[in-house]
Write a protein that holds these residues in place. Sequence first.
Motif, PDB file in Angstrom:
ATOM      1  N   MET A   1       0.886  -1.403  -0.029  1.00 26.39           N
ATOM      2  CA  MET A   1      -0.015   0.010  -0.086  1.00 26.39           C
ATOM      3  C   MET A   1       0.927   1.075   0.072  1.00 26.39           C
ATOM      4  O   MET A   1       0.593   2.210  -0.631  1.00 26.39           O
ATOM      5  N   ASN A   2       1.973   1.162   0.759  1.00 24.38           N
ATOM      6  CA  ASN A   2       2.821   2.394   0.760  1.00 24.38           C
ATOM      7  C   ASN A   2       3.606   2.485  -0.608  1.00 24.38           C
ATOM      8  O   ASN A   2       3.716   3.800  -1.100  1.00 24.38           O
ATOM      9  N   ALA A   3       3.926   1.537  -1.310  1.00 25.34           N
ATOM     10  CA  ALA A   3       4.463   1.591  -2.549  1.00 25.34           C
ATOM     11  C   ALA A   3       3.617   2.111  -3.635  1.00 25.34           C
ATOM     12  O   ALA A   3       4.019   2.822  -4.585  1.00 25.34           O
ATOM     13  N   TYR A   4       2.186   1.970  -3.470  1.00 26.32           N
ATOM     14  CA  TYR A   4       1.322   2.425  -4.384  1.00 26.32           C
ATOM     15  C   TYR A   4       0.797   3.855  -3.659  1.00 26.32           C
ATOM     16  O   TYR A   4      -0.060   4.437  -4.406  1.00 26.32           O
ATOM     17  N   GLU A   5       1.304   4.380  -2.697  1.00 23.49           N
ATOM     18  CA  GLU A   5       1.157   5.621  -2.253  1.00 23.49           C
ATOM     19  C   GLU A   5      -0.158   5.775  -1.787  1.00 23.49           C
ATOM     20  O   GLU A   5      -0.959   6.804  -2.000  1.00 23.49           O
ATOM     21  N   GLU A   6      -0.938   4.725  -1.231  1.00 25.59           N
ATOM     22  CA  GLU A   6      -2.254   4.658  -0.812  1.00 25.59           C
ATOM     23  C   GLU A   6      -2.218   5.014   0.774  1.00 25.59           C
ATOM     24  O   GLU A   6      -2.385   3.933   1.395  1.00 25.59           O
ATOM     25  N   PHE A   7      -1.890   5.971   1.012  1.00 23.35           N
ATOM     26  CA  PHE A   7      -1.689   6.239   2.512  1.00 23.35           C
ATOM     27  C   PHE A   7      -3.010   6.574   3.204  1.00 23.35           C
ATOM     28  O   PHE A   7      -2.903   6.241   4.608  1.00 23.35           O
ATOM     29  N   VAL A   8      -3.888   7.018   2.479  1.00 21.71           N
ATOM     30  CA  VAL A   8      -5.149   7.575   3.329  1.00 21.71           C
ATOM     31  C   VAL A   8      -5.795   6.233   3.989  1.00 21.71           C
ATOM     32  O   VAL A   8      -6.171   6.632   5.133  1.00 21.71           O
ATOM     33  N   PHE A   9      -6.109   5.326   3.265  1.00 19.69           N
ATOM     34  CA  PHE A   9      -6.797   4.108   3.764  1.00 19.69           C
ATOM     35  C   PHE A   9      -6.147   3.485   4.996  1.00 19.69           C
ATOM     36  O   PHE A   9      -6.602   3.603   5.977  1.00 19.69           O
TER      37      PHE A   9
ATOM     38  N   TRP B   1      -7.195  -7.243   2.389  1.00 25.91           N
ATOM     39  CA  TRP B   1      -8.258  -6.947   1.616  1.00 25.91           C
ATOM     40  C   TRP B   1      -8.314  -6.031   0.585  1.00 25.91           C
ATOM     41  O   TRP B   1      -8.808  -6.024  -0.512  1.00 25.91           O
ATOM     42  N   PHE B   2      -7.830  -4.627   1.150  1.00 24.67           N
ATOM     43  CA  PHE B   2      -7.727  -3.483   0.320  1.00 24.67           C
ATOM     44  C   PHE B   2      -6.636  -3.911  -0.824  1.00 24.67           C
ATOM     45  O   PHE B   2      -7.096  -3.579  -1.939  1.00 24.67           O
ATOM     46  N   CYS B   3      -5.597  -4.597  -0.692  1.00 20.17           N
ATOM     47  CA  CYS B   3      -4.745  -4.771  -1.856  1.00 20.17           C
ATOM     48  C   CYS B   3      -5.267  -5.613  -2.827  1.00 20.17           C
ATOM     49  O   CYS B   3      -5.137  -5.391  -4.121  1.00 20.17           O
TER      50      CYS B   3
ATOM     51  N   LEU C   1      -6.535  -2.482  -5.018  1.00 26.12           N
ATOM     52  CA  LEU C   1      -5.520  -2.409  -5.722  1.00 26.12           C
ATOM     53  C   LEU C   1      -5.286  -3.083  -6.794  1.00 26.12           C
ATOM     54  O   LEU C   1      -4.517  -3.263  -7.808  1.00 26.12           O
ATOM     55  N   LYS C   2      -6.035  -4.227  -6.764  1.00 30.85           N
ATOM     56  CA  LYS C   2      -6.286  -5.597  -7.714  1.00 30.85           C
ATOM     57  C   LYS C   2      -4.812  -6.194  -7.945  1.00 30.85           C
ATOM     58  O   LYS C   2      -4.176  -6.508  -9.019  1.00 30.85           O
ATOM     59  N   ILE C   3      -3.985  -6.415  -6.778  1.00 30.55           N
ATOM     60  CA  ILE C   3      -2.740  -7.014  -6.746  1.00 30.55           C
ATOM     61  C   ILE C   3      -2.845  -8.436  -6.994  1.00 30.55           C
ATOM     62  O   ILE C   3      -3.910  -8.994  -6.719  1.00 30.55           O
ATOM     63  N   LYS C   4      -1.895  -9.034  -7.397  1.00 28.85           N
ATOM     64  CA  LYS C   4      -1.831 -10.496  -7.652  1.00 28.85           C
ATOM     65  C   LYS C   4      -0.508 -10.986  -6.975  1.00 28.85           C
ATOM     66  O   LYS C   4       0.473 -10.277  -7.096  1.00 28.85           O
ATOM     67  N   ILE C   5      -0.609 -12.034  -6.668  1.00 29.09           N
ATOM     68  CA  ILE C   5       0.753 -12.962  -6.016  1.00 29.09           C
ATOM     69  C   ILE C   5       0.817 -14.066  -7.134  1.00 29.09           C
ATOM     70  O   ILE C   5       0.098 -14.877  -7.058  1.00 29.09           O
ATOM     71  N   TYR C   6       2.108 -14.140  -7.383  1.00 30.85           N
ATOM     72  CA  TYR C   6       2.488 -15.075  -8.366  1.00 30.85           C
ATOM     73  C   TYR C   6       3.716 -15.959  -7.635  1.00 30.85           C
ATOM     74  O   TYR C   6       4.498 -15.332  -7.158  1.00 30.85           O
TER      75      TYR C   6
END
Length: 509
Positions: free
Chosen positions: A149-157, A203-205, A209-214
């Motif tokens: 989340m920090n890397a995406y600069e999603e600080f507010v949530f 959950w937020f990620c 953010l629609k992240i995926k884990i490969y």
Amino acid sequence: MKNSQLKAGAILSYVSIFLSSVISLAYTPFMLRLMGQSQFGLFSLTASVVGYLTILDFGFGSAIVRYTAKYRALKQKENEYNLNGMFLILYTIIGLITAVAGMILYFNTERIFGAKMSFSEIKIAKTLILLLVFNLSISFPLGIFSSIMNAYEEFVFSKVINILRIIINPCIMIPLLLLGYRAISMVIVITILNIICLLINMWFCFSKLKIKIYFKKFEFGILKEIVGYSSYIFLGMIVDKINWSADQFILGAVSGTVAVAIYSVAAQINTYYLSFSTAISGVFLPRLTAMVAKNASNKEFSDTFIKIGRIQYVIMAYILGGFLLVGQDFVNTWAGKNYSSAFYIAAILIVPVTVPLIQNLGITILQAQNRQKFRSLVYILVASINIGISIPLGKIYGGIGCAIGTSVGLILGNIVIINIYYYKKIHLDIPRFWKEIFIMTIPVAIAFSFAFFISIFIGGSGYASILIRGLIFTVGYIPLMWFMGMNEYEKNLFEAPVRKISRRLGFRS
């Protein structure tokens, strides 16, 4: 880059710190009286000891932010998702190692602290260690989502979730304390809230953010590069843990739980102070990483370093001056006269740490440039000196002696040596930084001297006296800093939120 997220993240960090401080200031005296010095000392000591295991992060948290930001900038989604999978595997292994290390600590609790603790205290300490280790073991694998989340600069949530946790914790703990529950219940509540917040971040990620884990490809070449990057951050983490946790460990071994409890009050004040400086610099790693990628000049880094340092100094100088003015009366009223010496311990710690706090963007610059090696190596030496001084002084002077040892290390490493390094090797304009800080110190000194002189004629003690003296300092500090210390950028920075709120309330067109 999301400028609104960056600004909002910094503002919400200060809101979080303010709420945490206010709630804790009101809640801690209540907790101290119901728990007693022994239980509070046990909680503080076990939390400090288990806290050493957080170094098993190995600095990978910053690596997640840096390399995720890098892959996002290059639009390499496949590499980003593989990176997520690799870190999840690594942190799961780290969580298991933490659990094993915690069990070793659990079975050796009596051997470590038996000389200064009763049988009942040892029993409680072992239970606290188990709970804290469980909390930490779970936090490692789930914690990667906070870094993403920090890397995406999603600080507010993430900041809002943290604010909610700060508010909810005392709301649960106060009834439990009134019902007779003590340190063990406190740790259970902390653990449950922490795990809930981590799951919400996960959950937020995935959902927002629609992240995926490969797990398709474990890139050993990338891992080697990341380990090289993280290793010196890891060394820095060890030093920070030694500097801020060793004193309580030493006092627990040579003085007992009462001395730890008194020092813990001072350490809590110091923690509040530390947090106010990281609210701004803590959100800058993705931005500075981008500056490195774009080959920003030394002047650009210096300008950013000085700009953030000045803003931090406006805030830190106000807090420091206020504490030195009313701190003794505050500690006596807030924690009780049994904790009176905590004021001197806190003062010894926070005066020298002010310098690295207003310069902590320098650490972020080193991380962005992958140049942490020198800082980490120097701080290892400083930590060794700190322990070498603190042990004998702790035996003779208790908490004050340990604080002196920590302060000497701060002055040597975090001020003298690192400023030379910033200037000579990183090419930050340190002379200009100190020239500007010196000019800003003039209104601080005038405001403090004025308030100190007036305070001589103010009798009484308690919160009313603290409030009056604090207001006198504030009334002097704000106009003096505004007209003598702050530049137009800083004035606008502080004016902008006020103007925005005024417009929304209809006071201005």
